[in-house]
Design a protein around this motif. Structure first.
Motif, PDB file in Angstrom:
ATOM      1  N   MET A  22      26.639  31.106  42.033  1.00 54.92           N
ATOM      2  CA  MET A  22      28.045  31.552  41.891  1.00 54.92           C
ATOM      3  C   MET A  22      28.845  31.678  40.569  1.00 54.92           C
ATOM      4  O   MET A  22      29.503  32.574  40.425  1.00 54.92           O
ATOM      5  CB  MET A  22      29.097  30.603  43.038  1.00 54.92           C
ATOM      6  CG  MET A  22      28.459  30.891  44.292  1.00 54.92           C
ATOM      7  SD  MET A  22      28.219  32.461  44.728  1.00 54.92           S
ATOM      8  CE  MET A  22      29.987  33.024  45.188  1.00 54.92           C
ATOM      9  N   ILE A  23      28.487  30.708  39.632  1.00 51.16           N
ATOM     10  CA  ILE A  23      29.091  30.913  38.452  1.00 51.16           C
ATOM     11  C   ILE A  23      28.767  32.261  37.686  1.00 51.16           C
ATOM     12  O   ILE A  23      29.518  32.853  37.098  1.00 51.16           O
ATOM     13  CB  ILE A  23      28.946  29.642  37.644  1.00 51.16           C
ATOM     14  CG1 ILE A  23      29.691  28.479  38.328  1.00 51.16           C
ATOM     15  CG2 ILE A  23      29.269  29.870  36.399  1.00 51.16           C
ATOM     16  CD1 ILE A  23      29.444  27.140  37.540  1.00 51.16           C
ATOM     17  N   PRO A  24      27.390  32.510  37.548  1.00 51.19           N
ATOM     18  CA  PRO A  24      27.014  33.657  36.914  1.00 51.19           C
ATOM     19  C   PRO A  24      27.592  35.102  37.587  1.00 51.19           C
ATOM     20  O   PRO A  24      28.073  36.136  36.875  1.00 51.19           O
ATOM     21  CB  PRO A  24      25.522  33.960  36.794  1.00 51.19           C
ATOM     22  CG  PRO A  24      25.095  32.486  37.326  1.00 51.19           C
ATOM     23  CD  PRO A  24      26.327  31.834  37.928  1.00 51.19           C
ATOM     24  N   ILE A  25      27.780  35.056  38.813  1.00 55.24           N
ATOM     25  CA  ILE A  25      28.128  36.088  39.794  1.00 55.24           C
ATOM     26  C   ILE A  25      29.712  36.263  39.396  1.00 55.24           C
ATOM     27  O   ILE A  25      30.314  37.395  39.104  1.00 55.24           O
ATOM     28  CB  ILE A  25      28.092  35.836  41.192  1.00 55.24           C
ATOM     29  CG1 ILE A  25      26.542  36.244  41.638  1.00 55.24           C
ATOM     30  CG2 ILE A  25      29.083  37.211  41.950  1.00 55.24           C
ATOM     31  CD1 ILE A  25      26.370  35.738  42.934  1.00 55.24           C
ATOM     32  N   ALA A  26      30.478  35.038  39.268  1.00 54.93           N
ATOM     33  CA  ALA A  26      32.022  35.000  38.958  1.00 54.93           C
ATOM     34  C   ALA A  26      32.088  35.595  37.554  1.00 54.93           C
ATOM     35  O   ALA A  26      33.068  36.304  37.079  1.00 54.93           O
ATOM     36  CB  ALA A  26      32.734  33.709  39.013  1.00 54.93           C
ATOM     37  N   ALA A  27      31.267  35.233  36.463  1.00 56.58           N
ATOM     38  CA  ALA A  27      31.355  35.682  35.038  1.00 56.58           C
ATOM     39  C   ALA A  27      31.106  37.113  34.994  1.00 56.58           C
ATOM     40  O   ALA A  27      31.928  37.786  34.588  1.00 56.58           O
ATOM     41  CB  ALA A  27      30.449  35.080  34.340  1.00 56.58           C
ATOM     42  N   VAL A  28      30.312  37.633  35.827  1.00 52.90           N
ATOM     43  CA  VAL A  28      30.006  39.217  36.053  1.00 52.90           C
ATOM     44  C   VAL A  28      31.220  39.931  36.681  1.00 52.90           C
ATOM     45  O   VAL A  28      31.553  40.943  36.079  1.00 52.90           O
ATOM     46  CB  VAL A  28      28.515  39.468  36.750  1.00 52.90           C
ATOM     47  CG1 VAL A  28      28.748  41.113  37.046  1.00 52.90           C
ATOM     48  CG2 VAL A  28      27.471  39.013  36.008  1.00 52.90           C
ATOM     49  N   LEU A  29      31.843  39.403  37.671  1.00 48.90           N
ATOM     50  CA  LEU A  29      33.149  39.968  38.153  1.00 48.90           C
ATOM     51  C   LEU A  29      34.106  39.952  37.087  1.00 48.90           C
ATOM     52  O   LEU A  29      34.971  40.946  37.248  1.00 48.90           O
ATOM     53  CB  LEU A  29      33.318  39.216  39.503  1.00 48.90           C
ATOM     54  CG  LEU A  29      32.489  39.553  40.679  1.00 48.90           C
ATOM     55  CD1 LEU A  29      32.873  38.439  41.735  1.00 48.90           C
ATOM     56  CD2 LEU A  29      32.526  41.013  41.003  1.00 48.90           C
ATOM     57  N   LEU A  31      33.645  40.155  34.231  1.00 46.35           N
ATOM     58  CA  LEU A  31      33.610  41.356  32.838  1.00 46.35           C
ATOM     59  C   LEU A  31      34.386  42.565  33.354  1.00 46.35           C
ATOM     60  O   LEU A  31      34.346  43.546  32.763  1.00 46.35           O
ATOM     61  CB  LEU A  31      32.090  41.464  32.939  1.00 46.35           C
ATOM     62  CG  LEU A  31      31.246  40.477  32.016  1.00 46.35           C
ATOM     63  CD1 LEU A  31      29.708  40.759  31.886  1.00 46.35           C
ATOM     64  CD2 LEU A  31      31.944  40.457  30.500  1.00 46.35           C
ATOM     65  N   LEU A  32      34.381  42.735  34.621  1.00 50.79           N
ATOM     66  CA  LEU A  32      34.769  44.020  35.186  1.00 50.79           C
ATOM     67  C   LEU A  32      36.308  44.489  34.745  1.00 50.79           C
ATOM     68  O   LEU A  32      36.774  45.674  35.039  1.00 50.79           O
ATOM     69  CB  LEU A  32      34.760  44.118  36.675  1.00 50.79           C
ATOM     70  CG  LEU A  32      33.377  44.294  37.207  1.00 50.79           C
ATOM     71  CD1 LEU A  32      33.184  44.017  38.685  1.00 50.79           C
ATOM     72  CD2 LEU A  32      32.340  45.279  36.554  1.00 50.79           C
ATOM     73  N   THR A  33      37.186  43.461  34.391  1.00 48.73           N
ATOM     74  CA  THR A  33      38.508  43.477  34.207  1.00 48.73           C
ATOM     75  C   THR A  33      38.668  43.308  32.605  1.00 48.73           C
ATOM     76  O   THR A  33      38.084  42.282  31.986  1.00 48.73           O
ATOM     77  CB  THR A  33      39.499  42.580  35.012  1.00 48.73           C
ATOM     78  OG1 THR A  33      39.181  41.034  34.603  1.00 48.73           O
ATOM     79  CG2 THR A  33      39.099  42.705  36.432  1.00 48.73           C
ATOM     80  N   VAL A  34      39.617  44.043  32.052  1.00 45.85           N
ATOM     81  CA  VAL A  34      40.040  43.899  30.572  1.00 45.85           C
ATOM     82  C   VAL A  34      40.431  42.446  30.321  1.00 45.85           C
ATOM     83  O   VAL A  34      40.014  41.805  29.497  1.00 45.85           O
ATOM     84  CB  VAL A  34      41.031  44.839  30.055  1.00 45.85           C
ATOM     85  CG1 VAL A  34      41.548  44.853  28.615  1.00 45.85           C
ATOM     86  CG2 VAL A  34      40.426  46.337  30.383  1.00 45.85           C
ATOM     87  N   LEU A  35      41.384  41.848  31.149  1.00 40.95           N
ATOM     88  CA  LEU A  35      41.719  40.567  30.901  1.00 40.95           C
ATOM     89  C   LEU A  35      40.969  39.502  31.251  1.00 40.95           C
ATOM     90  O   LEU A  35      40.865  38.450  30.472  1.00 40.95           O
ATOM     91  CB  LEU A  35      43.063  40.462  31.932  1.00 40.95           C
ATOM     92  CG  LEU A  35      44.482  41.137  31.451  1.00 40.95           C
ATOM     93  CD1 LEU A  35      45.545  41.040  32.703  1.00 40.95           C
ATOM     94  CD2 LEU A  35      44.846  40.929  30.051  1.00 40.95           C
ATOM     95  N   GLY A  36      39.857  39.779  32.076  1.00 38.62           N
ATOM     96  CA  GLY A  36      38.841  38.523  32.496  1.00 38.62           C
ATOM     97  C   GLY A  36      37.538  38.869  31.404  1.00 38.62           C
ATOM     98  O   GLY A  36      36.770  37.942  31.450  1.00 38.62           O
ATOM     99  N   LEU A  37      37.732  39.770  30.581  1.00 37.92           N
ATOM    100  CA  LEU A  37      36.864  39.891  29.560  1.00 37.92           C
ATOM    101  C   LEU A  37      36.323  38.454  28.807  1.00 37.92           C
ATOM    102  O   LEU A  37      35.448  37.887  28.835  1.00 37.92           O
ATOM    103  CB  LEU A  37      36.663  41.056  28.664  1.00 37.92           C
ATOM    104  CG  LEU A  37      35.454  41.539  27.903  1.00 37.92           C
ATOM    105  CD1 LEU A  37      34.438  41.957  28.780  1.00 37.92           C
ATOM    106  CD2 LEU A  37      35.802  42.769  26.920  1.00 37.92           C
ATOM    107  N   PRO A  38      37.487  38.048  28.097  1.00 39.22           N
ATOM    108  CA  PRO A  38      37.260  36.894  27.174  1.00 39.22           C
ATOM    109  C   PRO A  38      36.867  35.668  28.076  1.00 39.22           C
ATOM    110  O   PRO A  38      36.093  34.857  27.886  1.00 39.22           O
ATOM    111  CB  PRO A  38      38.606  36.539  26.570  1.00 39.22           C
ATOM    112  CG  PRO A  38      39.466  37.576  26.700  1.00 39.22           C
ATOM    113  CD  PRO A  38      38.958  38.588  27.910  1.00 39.22           C
ATOM    114  N   LEU A  39      37.381  35.656  29.435  1.00 35.55           N
ATOM    115  CA  LEU A  39      37.106  34.457  30.437  1.00 35.55           C
ATOM    116  C   LEU A  39      35.735  34.416  30.765  1.00 35.55           C
ATOM    117  O   LEU A  39      35.087  33.369  30.801  1.00 35.55           O
ATOM    118  CB  LEU A  39      38.177  34.491  31.462  1.00 35.55           C
ATOM    119  CG  LEU A  39      39.641  34.034  31.085  1.00 35.55           C
ATOM    120  CD1 LEU A  39      40.405  34.373  32.719  1.00 35.55           C
ATOM    121  CD2 LEU A  39      39.578  32.519  30.778  1.00 35.55           C
ATOM    122  N   ALA A  40      35.136  35.655  31.004  1.00 34.06           N
ATOM    123  CA  ALA A  40      33.884  35.950  31.232  1.00 34.06           C
ATOM    124  C   ALA A  40      32.929  35.217  30.319  1.00 34.06           C
ATOM    125  O   ALA A  40      31.839  34.585  30.723  1.00 34.06           O
ATOM    126  CB  ALA A  40      33.438  37.291  31.390  1.00 34.06           C
TER     127      ALA A  40
END
Length: 125
Positions: A22-29, A31-40
């Motif tokens: 689940m952690i890699p799936i969350a990281a990929v998800l 990646l789909l947002t601009v704000l989530g990119l650094p968090l990914a």
């Protein structure tokens, strides 16, 4: 983490198995947002570090469990050495090695997650 494995090995395995996927799936998800990119990228980096470190408590737990069942009292350094040597040899076996590595990663990841979750739930600083 070793204490968590001693008390709840099956729960650690389950939490680790779910976290492993689940952690890699969350990281990929993320990646789909601009704000989530650094968090990914942060999540992916931390995940890789934890995967590398998570083997330590699982290998030590396996070694200490085997020595306890044999009835011998052995120092922690010898337990670690024997368990790591056995793990290193067993991972060389083609199919068994892959399954063993997955099991050790899931056990260690689950125990680490459960220990960290309990630590933060108690409100320890």
């Amino acid at each position: 983490s070793v204490a968590t494995l001693k008390m709840k090995p099956w729960a650690s395995l389950g939490v680790g198995f779910i976290s492993f996927f689940m952690i890699p799936i969350a990281a990929v998800l993320l990646l789909l947002t601009v704000l989530g990119l650094p968090l990914a990228f942060l999540l992916a980096g931390l995940y890789l570090i934890v995967l590398y470190i998570a083997r330590i408590p699982a290998i030590f737990w396996a070694g200490s469990t085997l020595f306890e069942r044999s009835g011998k009292t052995v120092r922690a350094g010898w337990i670690w050495t024997a368990a790591l040597a056995a793990y290193s040899v067993l991972t060389l076996v083609p199919f068994v090695g892959a399954l063993l590595t997955l099991a050790v990663l899931c056990l260690g990841l689950g125990a680490t997650a459960m220990t960290a979750g309990g630590y933060y739930r108690r409100g320890a600083a």
